[in-house]
Enzyme design. Structure first.
Site, PDB file in Angstrom:
ATOM      1  N   SER A  27      -5.914   9.827  61.897  1.00 40.85           N
ATOM      2  CA  SER A  27      -6.677   9.967  63.129  1.00 40.85           C
ATOM      3  C   SER A  27      -7.377   8.662  63.470  1.00 40.85           C
ATOM      4  CB  SER A  27      -7.727  11.061  62.973  1.00 40.85           C
ATOM      5  OG  SER A  27      -8.707  10.612  62.054  1.00 40.85           O
ATOM      6  N   LYS A  28      -7.753   8.570  64.722  1.00 39.13           N
ATOM      7  CA  LYS A  28      -8.345   7.359  65.253  1.00 39.13           C
ATOM      8  C   LYS A  28      -9.677   7.031  64.572  1.00 39.13           C
ATOM      9  CE  LYS A  28      -8.813   5.185  69.718  1.00 39.13           C
ATOM     10  NZ  LYS A  28      -7.846   4.144  69.502  1.00 39.13           N
ATOM     11  N   ARG A  29     -10.347   8.081  64.102  1.00 33.89           N
ATOM     12  CA  ARG A  29     -11.666   7.855  63.518  1.00 33.89           C
ATOM     13  C   ARG A  29     -11.611   6.898  62.329  1.00 33.89           C
ATOM     14  NH1 ARG A  29     -13.547  12.819  61.708  1.00 33.89           N
ATOM     15  NH2 ARG A  29     -11.926  13.763  62.970  1.00 33.89           N
TER      16      ARG A  29
END
Ligand code: GLU
Length: 476
Positions: free
Chosen positions: A244-246
């Protein structure tokens, strides 16, 4: 058999690294076994649609050398086809109109959750008579079309990677096929298109595996031949959560922007879920095609490891500098995008050559080259090597200064090294009395390229200026 695969991105934003991996495996498969690859833009989710995302995805694929043979097709241009097949299902009592309001469905779900039941539609609208349906349609009431699942039936299929998958229809929901805006859902459109386009092998991410039984039911209802399914393992963050982008970049475009080489990214992501079972790690696209095979695709999730990507990209950069071919020339041309402090092409090239051996991706050039243009203020103590002292350091720097003054303006790296070694032995000095202070005086950094490399880049005048400054600081 005529092999056909497809890459079917939704134009909802950038091309995710996982999407690129799917596109790549489709491409490798079709190049390896022969056949055609289709690009299909799945733009039926109008709420998540982003204008021009399709064009960007197509451009990005091109940059990565992934070319498709047919398409792009757009699902939004094929609505009549989906409606035709939905009508067929309705007339065969395999699908039905549902006029339930959002509020009713919401309430139903809440109740089912409260009673610890699997949330699913209660078939409320299957009791409507033909007449009632017609009346509602005449009144322009909003509706969806739902799949009428066969009752208590096992759905079984073989995935080429995950093996047999089996689920009973009582654990599935009467899937919406056509939405109230007249667009099909993914599940309907994907089946109709894969059949209509003659797709022989469906290669896509594992997240679609749970949807596949719904698709199988549709294939059976239409009496269509079922294609082969090849689901690819999930991509994970280093902590094994879903990528994920996080936790970092996930858009293929972000990596290109940072100055990773497309070939190196391809090389790296080919290994995310596939393993050639050799020790070879650097693969060109042609080599990947040659070695690719479905039986070497793993089931286990693949961790996206930026350090490994960095290592592979660094290997590519070193190789390009060694070979000095076309690719090298291309890179030299784009250096001003990263190093903005000079337009001097010679200097840019020298900086690239020197920094290339420690470079992971081009954007690092911005920071790593700073000291050539701006020497940061430092404390004189840093100039003195731990096994040397102030006097020897000053002596070393002065000797270097004098011998440099006798050289041409255009300093040559080997010449500098020979000179430095000569004056060191002649004057009975140690490397710590000469190389350390000189390197520090020129860079102002704890870690930097060698003094000879920096001298080669800075040239005589700027180097002498920096050496003088160091002597001044020591003598203060
Ligand atoms: N449109 C889907 C996606 O964006 C494609 C899924 C499939 O390949 O069937 O991932």
């Amino acid at each position: 058999m005529n092999y056909k695969t497809r890459f079917a991105p939704s134009p909802t934003g950038y091309l995710h690294i996982g999407g690129l991996r799917t596109a790549l495996y489709n491409y490798l498969f079709i190049k390896k076994y022969g056949g055609k690859m289709i690009l299909r833009i799945e733009d039926t989710d109008r709420e998540r649609y982003i204008a021009n995302a399709d064009k960007q995805i197509i451009d990005t694929l091109k940059t990565f050398g992934i070319n498709f043979d047919i398409g792009p097709y757009y699902q939004s241009e094929r609505l009549d086809l989906y409606k035709k097949f939905v009508q067929q299902l309705i007339s065969e009592d395999k699908a039905y109109y549902c006029f339930c309001s959002k509020e009713r469905l919401e309430k139903l779900r809440e109740e089912q959750q409260k009673n610890k039941q699997i949330p699913k539609y209660d078939r409320h609208c299957t009791s409507l008579s033909k007449k009632e349906i017609q009346e509602k349609l005449n009144n322009n009431e909003s509706f969806v079309i739902r799949l009428k699942l066969p009752e208590n039936e096992d759905v079984v299929f073989e995935d080429e990677v995950y093996g047999q998958v089996k689920i009973n229809t009582k654990d599935l929901d009467d899937q919406v096929l056509l939405k109230s805006d007249g667009y099909p859902t993914y599940h309907l459109a994907v089946v109709i298109d894969d059949h209509d386009m003659g797709i022989s092998h469906i290669i896509r991410g594992e997240e679609w595996l749970p949807s596949t039984p719904k698709h199988i039911i549709l294939y059976k209802m239409f009496s269509w031949e079922i294609p082969k399914f090849i689901h690819l393992p999930l991509l994970l963050n280093p902590d094994r959560s879903k990528l994920s982008k996080r936790q970092g970049d996930v858009a293929a475009e972000d990596f290109l922007k940072k100055g990773y080489l497309p070939e190196a990214i391809i090389n790296y992501i080919a290994f995310l879920g596939w393993n050639p079972k050799t020790t070879k790690e650097i693969y060109s696209m042609d080599e990947l095609i040659q070695d690719f095979s479905v039986d070497k695709i793993n089931k286990a999730g693949a961790v996206f490891d930026v350090d490994k990507l960095n290592w592979i990209n660094a290997e590519y950069i070193k190789n390009i500098v060694k070979e000095k071919g076309e690719k090298y020339k291309e890179i030299i041309k784009i250096l001003p995008n990263y190093i903005k402090e000079t337009t001097n092409e010679k200097m840019l090239e020298k900086i690239f050559i020197v920094l290339s051996s420690r470079l992971n991706y081009f954007e690092q050039l911005k920071e790593d080259s700073q000291f050539f243009f701006n020497l940061q203020n430092y404390n004189a103590d840093h100039l003195i090597f731990k096994k040397s002292n102030k006097e020897l350091t000053i002596k070393g720097l002065k000797i270097v200064k004098e011998s440099l003054e006798s050289l041409n303006d255009e300093l040559i790296e080997e010449q500098i090294n020979t000179l430095l070694n000569k004056v060191m032995t002649q004057n009975n000095l140690n490397p710590g009395d000469i190389f350390w202070p000189l390197r520090f005086a020129l860079s102002g950094l704890e870690k930097s390229p060698s003094p000879a490399e920096i001298l080669w880049i800075l040239g005589k005048d700027e180097s002498l200026k920096r050496i003088n400054l160091a002597i001044e600081k020591l003598e203060k």
